[in-house]
Scaffold this motif. Structure first.
Motif, PDB file in Angstrom:
ATOM      1  N   SER A 134      16.741 -11.765 -52.446  1.00 42.65           N
ATOM      2  CA  SER A 134      16.167 -10.755 -51.565  1.00 42.65           C
ATOM      3  C   SER A 134      17.279  -9.793 -51.191  1.00 42.65           C
ATOM      4  O   SER A 134      18.459 -10.110 -51.317  1.00 42.65           O
ATOM      5  N   PHE A 135      16.884  -8.613 -50.735  1.00 38.90           N
ATOM      6  CA  PHE A 135      17.848  -7.552 -50.427  1.00 38.90           C
ATOM      7  C   PHE A 135      17.531  -7.002 -49.045  1.00 38.90           C
ATOM      8  O   PHE A 135      16.390  -6.623 -48.776  1.00 38.90           O
ATOM      9  N   ALA A 136      18.535  -6.942 -48.183  1.00 32.78           N
ATOM     10  CA  ALA A 136      18.307  -6.450 -46.822  1.00 32.78           C
ATOM     11  C   ALA A 136      19.438  -5.519 -46.407  1.00 32.78           C
ATOM     12  O   ALA A 136      20.603  -5.933 -46.358  1.00 32.78           O
ATOM     13  N   GLU A 137      19.101  -4.273 -46.132  1.00 32.83           N
ATOM     14  CA  GLU A 137      20.054  -3.317 -45.551  1.00 32.83           C
ATOM     15  C   GLU A 137      19.948  -3.496 -44.038  1.00 32.83           C
ATOM     16  O   GLU A 137      19.368  -2.681 -43.321  1.00 32.83           O
ATOM     17  N   SER A 138      20.511  -4.598 -43.570  1.00 29.99           N
ATOM     18  CA  SER A 138      20.147  -5.161 -42.258  1.00 29.99           C
ATOM     19  C   SER A 138      21.098  -4.796 -41.132  1.00 29.99           C
ATOM     20  O   SER A 138      21.055  -5.409 -40.063  1.00 29.99           O
ATOM     21  N   PHE A 139      21.946  -3.815 -41.321  1.00 32.71           N
ATOM     22  CA  PHE A 139      22.931  -3.464 -40.302  1.00 32.71           C
ATOM     23  C   PHE A 139      22.271  -3.171 -38.955  1.00 32.71           C
ATOM     24  O   PHE A 139      22.789  -3.533 -37.906  1.00 32.71           O
TER      25      PHE A 139
END
Length: 265
Positions: A134-139
């Protein structure tokens, strides 16, 4: 180069494995950046390397920045200037180094790629995902912005609208959705991930190394330059290609109706 990054060589293919599963292959608070820079310098200096595969040990590709390590910025006397310096001399060296990597790179994303880990996958030229990825630009979820170049990298991988959705929500994108939005080129079963990555690497590595490096440089420059400027660079690089042993071998093989043998060219 043994604390974080495992360096393995199989013919013309180098596999780099982030080997800190106990911290889900976090990229800060350790020697990760320095080891990446050393590996890239080593690869660039070796003309016989043609492809790099990057993956993670354990269940995660990379959890990105070590949030526990960042706690000190909220509690100690670190000045704003010192924090900015920490970024410039730390994680921000990684995207610059990855852009200097001369050979094609494949991210074999075995599990979650979070924050800077998602951006690291975007630093690679190609991405293959396990169904467990999975990919998360979670900043945004931890009250931060992507300080590692993600705001430049992600839109180029998925387009502006999808990059904004990922950045503003911080929501993880599962592998099947990553395939639909173009973040990855294929999704495979976990047990098939490395075999698929190696097969792709082998198809790339059968081509001449010098020309692979020139092709990658041209595509990278094409993201920044105007068409007239890129055509000038294309003409200059094409001169090198026409005069290369690889081109001579390819022409001879074509005329003789045989497979070319590029050797170490």
């Amino acid at each position: 180069m043994s604390d974080f990054l495992k360096f393995e060589r199989d013919g013309a293919v180098v596999t780099l494995t982030m080997n800190a599963p106990e911290v889900r292959n976090a990229l800060t608070g350790n020697t990760a950046v320095d080891e990446f820079l050393a590996a890239i310098e080593r690869i660039n200096a070796d003309a016989s390397v043609r492809v790099v595969i990057l993956t993670g040990a354990g269940s995660a590709f990379s959890s990105g920045g070590n949030v526990r390590d960042m706690k000190r910025f909220t509690t100690d006397e670190t000045s704003p200037a010192q924090i900015a310096h920490w970024y410039r001399t730390g994680i921000q060296r990684l995207p610059l180094a990855m852009q200097r990597l001369e050979v094609p790179s494949i991210a074999a994303v075995n599990g979650p790629a979070v924050g800077a880990g998602c951006d690291l996958a975007c630093m690679c030229d190609l991405r293959i995902a396990s169904t467990m990825a999975s990919f998360a630009e979670s900043f945004i979820r931890v009250g931060l912005i992507p300080g590692d170049g993600g705001a430049w990298l992600l839109p180029r991988a998925v387009g502006l609208a999808k990059a904004m959705e990922m950045s503003f929500t911080g929501d993880p994108v599962p592998a099947d959705e990553a395939l639909r939005c173009g973040l990855v080129s294929r999704v495979v079963a976990p047990e098939a991930l490395m075999a698929e990555a190696r097969a792709l690497a082998a198809r790339i590595a059968r081509n001449p190394g010098q020309i692979l490096r020139c092709s990658k440089r041209l595509i990278r420059e094409g993201q920044q330059q105007s068409l007239p400027s890129l055509l000038e660079l294309s003409a200059a690089l094409q001169v090198l290609a026409h005069k290369s042993p690889a081109h001579a071998e390819a022409v001879d093989a074509f005329i003789a109706k045989r497979e070319p043998n590029f050797g170490d060219s």
